[in-house]
Scaffold this active site. Structure first.
Site, short mmCIF file in Angstrom:
data_model
loop_
_atom_site.label_atom_id
_atom_site.label_comp_id
_atom_site.label_asym_id
_atom_site.label_seq_id
_atom_site.Cartn_x
_atom_site.Cartn_y
_atom_site.Cartn_z
N PHE A 96 -0.98 -9.73 9.05
CA PHE A 96 -0.39 -9.49 10.37
C PHE A 96 1.01 -8.89 10.30
CE2 PHE A 96 -3.56 -12.78 10.78
CZ PHE A 96 -4.28 -12.38 11.90
N LYS B 44 -8.13 -10.90 13.70
CA LYS B 44 -7.25 -9.74 13.44
C LYS B 44 -7.43 -8.67 14.52
CE LYS B 44 -4.56 -6.80 11.70
NZ LYS B 44 -3.13 -6.92 11.71
N ASN C 76 -4.46 -7.57 17.50
CA ASN C 76 -3.94 -6.23 17.77
C ASN C 76 -4.39 -5.70 19.12
OD1 ASN C 76 -2.38 -6.00 15.55
ND2 ASN C 76 -3.71 -4.61 14.42
N HIS D 11 8.07 -3.65 26.36
CA HIS D 11 8.87 -2.43 26.53
C HIS D 11 7.96 -1.23 26.76
CE1 HIS D 11 12.52 -4.47 25.45
NE2 HIS D 11 11.87 -5.02 24.44
N CYS E 193 -2.73 1.02 12.99
CA CYS E 193 -3.53 -0.17 13.31
C CYS E 193 -4.03 -0.24 14.75
CB CYS E 193 -2.74 -1.42 12.97
SG CYS E 193 -2.47 -1.58 11.20
N ARG F 111 1.11 8.03 11.26
CA ARG F 111 -0.31 7.99 11.64
C ARG F 111 -0.44 7.62 13.11
NH1 ARG F 111 -2.59 4.26 6.75
NH2 ARG F 111 -0.55 3.30 6.98
P1 NAD Z 1 -2.59 2.67 3.22
O1 NAD Z 1 -3.43 3.82 3.55
O2 NAD Z 1 -1.10 2.75 3.36
O3 NAD Z 1 -2.86 2.20 1.72
C1 NAD Z 1 -4.12 2.05 1.16
C2 NAD Z 1 -3.99 2.29 -0.34
O4 NAD Z 1 -5.23 1.95 -0.96
C3 NAD Z 1 -3.73 3.76 -0.70
O5 NAD Z 1 -2.56 3.83 -1.52
C4 NAD Z 1 -4.97 4.19 -1.48
O6 NAD Z 1 -4.70 5.10 -2.50
C5 NAD Z 1 -5.44 2.86 -2.04
N1 NAD Z 1 -6.86 2.78 -2.40
C6 NAD Z 1 -7.93 3.18 -1.69
N2 NAD Z 1 -9.06 2.90 -2.38
C7 NAD Z 1 -8.68 2.31 -3.55
C8 NAD Z 1 -9.37 1.81 -4.66
N3 NAD Z 1 -10.70 1.80 -4.72
N4 NAD Z 1 -8.66 1.29 -5.69
C9 NAD Z 1 -7.32 1.27 -5.66
N5 NAD Z 1 -6.60 1.73 -4.61
C10 NAD Z 1 -7.27 2.25 -3.57
O7 NAD Z 1 -3.15 1.46 4.10
P2 NAD Z 1 -2.32 0.23 4.74
O8 NAD Z 1 -1.57 0.69 5.93
O9 NAD Z 1 -1.63 -0.50 3.64
O10 NAD Z 1 -3.53 -0.66 5.28
C11 NAD Z 1 -4.40 -1.33 4.41
C12 NAD Z 1 -5.27 -2.25 5.25
O11 NAD Z 1 -4.47 -3.26 5.86
C13 NAD Z 1 -6.02 -1.55 6.38
O12 NAD Z 1 -7.27 -2.17 6.54
C14 NAD Z 1 -5.14 -1.83 7.59
O13 NAD Z 1 -5.86 -1.81 8.79
C15 NAD Z 1 -4.64 -3.22 7.28
N6 NAD Z 1 -3.35 -3.55 7.89
C16 NAD Z 1 -2.35 -2.64 7.94
C17 NAD Z 1 -1.12 -2.97 8.47
C18 NAD Z 1 -0.01 -1.97 8.54
O14 NAD Z 1 0.98 -2.24 9.21
N7 NAD Z 1 -0.12 -0.83 7.90
C19 NAD Z 1 -0.89 -4.28 8.95
C20 NAD Z 1 -1.92 -5.21 8.85
C21 NAD Z 1 -3.15 -4.84 8.32
#
Ligand code: NAD
Length: 439
Positions: free
Chosen positions: A152, A207, A211, A254, A263, A331
């Protein structure tokens, strides 16, 4: 306890170092060779306040490692987190689960002895069970327990969010895994972070619900700001009063140009898709999405309206392109829709962002970038605040006005007060508040 964090993105690259800060040995794995090389060279590939120091100190204590070798990281860990991306599929509501499925297969190949495989990625309801079946198929002999542990944290305050979470949700179905997850999160439960144990499907749904509820709130507030404008009311006074009601609370009230980020847009769509799949429609979320989608173009009309209706041939300075402050993530940022639409209508765009220029540049062809916020005002016909970075709050608006061709300021984050703007030489337009200096 040793941890492998598969996926070193915005979630894995914060969670991993935070776990190592508790004293665990953590190996962050990513298939992106360049990213891992950067991390090994002491550089941090994303912008997240405090992350560079956190990584540096844990590496210095020999508790934090980076590698592309997933099999090796799995073999030497007790808990393996899956934190890879789950992007939305364009045009469909569903989620692309290919990355988590691939990660599960790769993890399966490296299993040796009992392991916990914890899904931190946001995945559709039923996915944790499906991943267990994928792993079992690859390695029928493996001894492992699945856990659903959605994350989160918020980009921009991710370390603080991880270290002081409102809650930790753990979907778990056996005692061994429950005990290990309790031990893992002990440093946080000692600080009163509640651990909520449930089944896989509920954890996954929480989750999406979390959101989607926040997105719904934002769409409501954005509509409320529109009606404030229409009736000559003031959204800031309205939300101050709303937030004082303890049943509502002061957060996420806001108005803005539309919610974005990696997300909310995809998670809301995923919940709608789940509703369709299970014949249990999520109409409230469908409406929130429709409001948000329409709002981006509405903001372009708003900017055009502030400039007399037509932006063709006008130079527009955009302050902030990241979807929110303190991140370089663009994004689904409103800027990614608003800027191309303004360009399509014939405007010339100058932009500034304290951290996101690098991530945005390739996605926004034709934009002129300025390193200094004030410089972007030079010869501009309009200044538009799209992201509420602190640096814009303190911008010398008198100096900006002197540099501009026409003094129009469209503040889509309400970062300036009506009182201060009434003393400045701008036609000032904000959200849900009366305009200032407009004839
Ligand atoms: P991101 O795209 O920033 O990072 C994902 C990473 O995974 C990339 O660096 C990619 O190269 C790597 N990857 C993909 N396949 C792989 C594999 N087989 N082996 C090794 N590395 C691999 O994504 P993120 O923003 O960190 O989000 C990750 C997850 O967490 C998503 O499901 C997202 O919805 C969730 N999430 C994101 C946030 C946020 O604020 N960004 C918050 C909570 C949950």
């Amino acid at each position: 306890m040793k941890i492998a964090m598969v996926g070193a993105g915005y979630v894995g690259l914060v969670s991993g170092p935070c776990f190592s800060e508790f004293g665990f040995t953590v190996t962050c794995v990513d298939r992106d060779v360049e990213k891992i090389q950067m991390l090994k060279a002491g550089k941090v590939p994303i912008y997240e306040p405090g992350l560079d120091k956190l990584i540096e100190s844990n590496r210095a204590h020999n508790r934090l490692f980076f590698t592309c070798d997933l099999a090796e990281a799995v073999a030497s860990s007790d808990i393996i987190f899956i934190a890879v991306g789950t992007p939305g599929r364009r045009g469909e509501g569903a989620v692309d689960t290919g990355y988590v499925e691939d990660a599960a297969r790769q993890i399966a190949a490296g299993l040796n002895g009992f392991k916990i495989i914890a899904v931190k990625s946001t995945v559709p309801v039923g996915m944790t069970r499906k991943l267990a079946a994928i792993i079992r198929k690859v390695r029928p002999d493996a001894d492992f327990s699945m856990v659903s542990n959605p994350e989160f944290l918020r980009q921009g305050s991710a370390i603080e969010d991880f270290m002081r979470p409102d809650k930790i949700v753990i979907g778990v179905e056996d005692e061994r895994a429950k005990e290990m997850m309790q031990a893992l999160y002990r440093p946080l439960s000692l600080r009163d972070a509640p651990l909520i144990f449930t089944d896989f499907e509920t954890a996954e749904l929480i989750k999406y619900a979390n959101n989607s509820f926040l997105a719904m709130r934002l769409s409501f507030i954005n509509e409320l700001s529109d009606i404030c404008e229409a009736t000559g009311s003031n959204i800031n006074d309205a939300t101050l009063a709303l937030g004082k009601d303890r049943r509502i609370g002061p957060y996420f009230l806001h108005p803005g140009p539309a919610y974005g980020g990696s997300c909310f847009p995809k998670d809301t769509k995923a919940l709608v898709a789940a509703g369709e799949e299970y014949s249990s429609p999520m109409r409230s979320i469908e409406t929130a999405i429709a409001i948000n989608d329409a709002r981006k173009i509405k903001m372009v009309d708003r900017i055009a309206g502030a400039m007399g209706g037509d932006v063709a041939g006008k130079r527009i300075a955009i302050l902030g392109v990241s979807y929110k402050p303190n991140t370089d993530d663009v994004r689904e940022a409103p800027a990614m829709s608003i800027i191309p639409e303004l360009q399509k209508r014939g405007a010339e765009i100058v932009a500034h962002d304290p951290a996101a220029q690098k991530t945005a540049e390739k996605k926004l062809p034709g934009v002129i970038w300025e390193k200094d916020a004030l410089d972007s005002a030079k010869n501009a016909d309009c200044l538009v605040v799209l992201t509420e970075w602190n640096v814009y709050r303190g911008l010398d608006l008198n100096a900006a006005a002197k540099l501009m061709r026409s003094r129009v300021l469209v503040d889509l984050r309400n970062i300036y007060t009506l009182q201060e703007m009434s003393k400045l030489p701008f036609a000032y337009h904000s959200l849900g508040r009366p305009p200032i200096g407009v004839l």
